[in-house]
Design a protein around this motif. Sequence first.
Motif, short mmCIF file in Angstrom:
data_model
loop_
_atom_site.label_atom_id
_atom_site.label_comp_id
_atom_site.label_asym_id
_atom_site.label_seq_id
_atom_site.Cartn_x
_atom_site.Cartn_y
_atom_site.Cartn_z
N TRP A 196 9.34 -4.53 0.62
CA TRP A 196 8.36 -4.15 -0.31
C TRP A 196 8.60 -3.00 -0.91
O TRP A 196 8.62 -2.99 -2.36
CB TRP A 196 7.04 -3.82 0.34
N GLN A 197 9.29 -2.12 -0.53
CA GLN A 197 9.66 -0.79 -1.13
C GLN A 197 10.79 -1.07 -2.35
O GLN A 197 10.61 -0.53 -3.44
CB GLN A 197 10.14 0.49 -0.35
N LYS A 198 11.78 -1.85 -2.13
CA LYS A 198 12.69 -2.24 -2.84
C LYS A 198 12.21 -2.99 -4.20
O LYS A 198 12.40 -2.50 -5.21
CB LYS A 198 13.84 -3.02 -2.38
N LYS A 199 11.33 -3.92 -3.73
CA LYS A 199 10.62 -4.55 -4.88
C LYS A 199 9.60 -3.50 -5.51
O LYS A 199 9.89 -3.74 -6.92
CB LYS A 199 9.83 -5.78 -4.55
N VAL A 214 8.58 -0.47 -10.76
CA VAL A 214 8.68 0.76 -11.36
C VAL A 214 9.63 1.12 -12.43
O VAL A 214 9.41 1.58 -13.58
CB VAL A 214 8.30 2.20 -10.47
N GLN A 215 11.02 0.94 -12.03
CA GLN A 215 12.33 1.10 -13.05
C GLN A 215 12.22 0.20 -14.06
O GLN A 215 12.69 0.69 -15.36
CB GLN A 215 13.49 0.97 -11.90
N ASN A 216 11.68 -0.91 -14.02
CA ASN A 216 11.87 -2.05 -15.23
C ASN A 216 10.58 -2.19 -15.98
O ASN A 216 10.68 -2.96 -16.73
CB ASN A 216 12.34 -3.29 -14.57
N TRP A 217 9.45 -1.44 -15.42
CA TRP A 217 8.27 -1.51 -16.19
C TRP A 217 8.10 -1.26 -17.66
O TRP A 217 8.72 -0.08 -17.99
CB TRP A 217 7.13 -0.66 -15.43
N LEU A 218 7.51 -1.95 -18.38
CA LEU A 218 7.29 -1.57 -19.90
C LEU A 218 6.03 -1.75 -20.28
O LEU A 218 5.37 -2.89 -19.82
CB LEU A 218 8.20 -2.49 -20.87
N GLU A 247 -2.67 12.89 9.84
CA GLU A 247 -2.82 12.01 8.72
C GLU A 247 -2.11 10.54 9.09
O GLU A 247 -1.10 10.52 9.95
CB GLU A 247 -1.83 12.37 7.73
N VAL A 248 -2.69 9.45 8.48
CA VAL A 248 -1.98 8.05 8.99
C VAL A 248 -1.49 7.59 7.67
O VAL A 248 -1.91 7.57 6.67
CB VAL A 248 -3.29 7.01 9.28
N PHE A 249 0.01 7.11 8.02
CA PHE A 249 0.81 6.36 6.92
C PHE A 249 0.65 4.83 7.16
O PHE A 249 0.68 4.53 8.31
CB PHE A 249 2.06 7.22 6.82
N LEU A 250 0.85 4.39 6.16
CA LEU A 250 1.25 2.70 6.37
C LEU A 250 2.79 2.52 5.57
O LEU A 250 3.02 3.12 4.75
CB LEU A 250 0.34 1.87 5.24
N ASN A 251 3.29 1.88 6.34
CA ASN A 251 4.88 1.38 6.07
C ASN A 251 4.98 -0.21 5.72
O ASN A 251 4.81 -0.82 6.75
CB ASN A 251 5.89 1.84 6.99
#
Length: 149
Positions: free
Chosen positions: A32-35, A40-44, A23-27
């Motif tokens: 980017w992960q923090k943003k 996700v946390q603030n989405w309404l 399996e190949v993953f992208l990082n």
Amino acid sequence: KNTSGAQLSFDFVATRDIMPGEEVFLNYGNSWQKKWDDYVQNWLPSPGSENYVSASDMNREFILDTGVEGKYGVLRTAREQQSDPYPSNIKTQCRYSLPTLKRGENITKIWDKSHAVSKLHPCEILSKHAMQIAQNGGQSTLYLYTVKI
């Protein structure tokens, strides 16, 4: 293949041999992960989205290929939509390709799949008429619509 519009392509370069089935993953990195986590946390949901229905779901649920009315019944006329409106994200549009008409001139056009290549245009359903037709040894209902385009 002939394509139109903007296209996006990019190359991936492996920094080591990749084994078959691995399996190949992208990082995208910590920034980017923090943003993404903040998003996700603030989405309404957007106001009014509790009534959202996708157009593809509505199209699938109108009249099934068997002729049986789907969850949304048959297309509603403009008058019917005054008391029983579609969700606010749904607009009535027609696909058509017509010759040039003079003002006030009418034309009858029977739907066929060749119209699917035409662009969508706003239209208003003025009336509908149900016709019983013989189909596959039984009866089926065909709806004819009068539309203003």
